[in-house]
Enzyme design. Sequence first.
Site, PDB file in Angstrom:
ATOM      1  N   GLY A   1       0.863  -1.166  -0.126  1.00 15.10           N
ATOM      2  CA  GLY A   1      -0.074   0.010  -0.059  1.00 15.10           C
ATOM      3  C   GLY A   1       0.867   1.358   0.014  1.00 15.10           C
ATOM      4  O   GLY A   1       0.272   2.223  -0.504  1.00 15.10           O
ATOM      5  N   ASN A   2       1.810   1.128   0.353  1.00 18.31           N
ATOM      6  CA  ASN A   2       2.937   2.484   0.384  1.00 18.31           C
ATOM      7  C   ASN A   2       3.435   2.819  -0.870  1.00 18.31           C
ATOM      8  O   ASN A   2       3.775   3.996  -0.900  1.00 18.31           O
ATOM      9  CB  ASN A   2       4.263   1.997   1.217  1.00 18.31           C
TER      10      ASN A   2
ATOM     11  N   LYS B   1     -10.328  -8.819   6.858  1.00 14.06           N
ATOM     12  CA  LYS B   1      -9.359  -8.170   5.753  1.00 14.06           C
ATOM     13  C   LYS B   1      -9.801  -6.600   5.982  1.00 14.06           C
ATOM     14  O   LYS B   1     -10.857  -6.314   5.816  1.00 14.06           O
ATOM     15  CB  LYS B   1      -9.493  -8.504   4.344  1.00 14.06           C
TER      16      LYS B   1
ATOM     17  N   LYS C   1      -3.338  -9.584  -1.104  1.00  9.10           N
ATOM     18  CA  LYS C   1      -2.791  -9.508  -2.274  1.00  9.10           C
ATOM     19  C   LYS C   1      -1.205 -10.365  -2.271  1.00  9.10           C
ATOM     20  O   LYS C   1      -0.956 -10.864  -3.260  1.00  9.10           O
ATOM     21  CB  LYS C   1      -2.241  -8.124  -2.293  1.00  9.10           C
TER      22      LYS C   1
ATOM     23  N   LYS D   1       2.746 -12.003   4.254  1.00 12.59           N
ATOM     24  CA  LYS D   1       3.901 -12.053   3.636  1.00 12.59           C
ATOM     25  C   LYS D   1       4.902 -13.063   3.823  1.00 12.59           C
ATOM     26  O   LYS D   1       5.386 -13.751   2.656  1.00 12.59           O
ATOM     27  CB  LYS D   1       4.517 -10.674   3.670  1.00 12.59           C
TER      28      LYS D   1
END
Length: 305
Positions: free
Chosen positions: A9-10, A122, A208, A266
Amino acid sequence: MRIVIALGGNALLKRGEPMTADRQRTNVRAAARALAPLARSHELVLSHGNGPQVGLLALQAAAYTSVEPYPLDVLDAQTEGMIGYMIEQELRNLLPRNVPFATILTMVEVDPADPAFTHPSKFVGPQYAKTDADRIEAEKGWIFHRDGELFRRVVPSPRPRKIFEIRPICWLLEQGVIVICTGGGGIPVMYQPGDGPKLAGVEAVIDKDFASGLLAREIKADLFVMATDVNGVYLDWGKPSARQIHETTPRELRHHTFPAGSMGPKVEAACAFVEKTGKSAAIGALAEIEAIVEGDAGTLVKPGV
């Protein structure tokens, strides 16, 4: 190398920033400057997050009361086009004009029996004060969980099973195209029971990193990178004893626990990719993406010996 890079998102909107087109454009432009050198020497496939953008579109749709708001799967499709357009354009401005690009709307199948549908988790959309979250929950039936000092909407996050557009993605890669796909985890769809298979969208958001890991496996990527806003995976994160893991294996990583809402997915996606392909995965800061690909920065997850 063929590299899948999942942009966190960054790359689009930092926490606390206004959700304006100009701000997103500025952040995407910075991401493009980091990615462009890699595009000159590697095959790139890019995915990205979309949580804040989906939430914003939902709010905008809800403001127009003459029609029912569009469901999340349609909003997912809208964000794939919107964000893909920005990424593609900013990269085009930095690379030779003959470099081909394609942004692909990507449907991803999920299992209707996935337990995520009974345990929404989420985060999507902006943060709210408790009073505002309670009001919206009463009006719309949304579910909110605490996110720091404030509250955000949560929706089901089922695991990805199949990427429907995987063949055209591979065809484009064979022609040297830089592909942007599986944005926001893809558009969640499932086959409905009844007279013959019927494909329909789902009110959910696929993680994602899990979807990008599946993409990386399906296209036989040589490296899977998750670019985020920290420079790697840390043990004892937030404590004086915090220390970065520079190189590790899935077996070593599985001895530790990481936060489910941030680094946990992740790490899990990296381990799954390495275990199923025998290739490497990496997690690190977007600003260091070139060094990450070279193995000189971030956290590199390699097959065990």
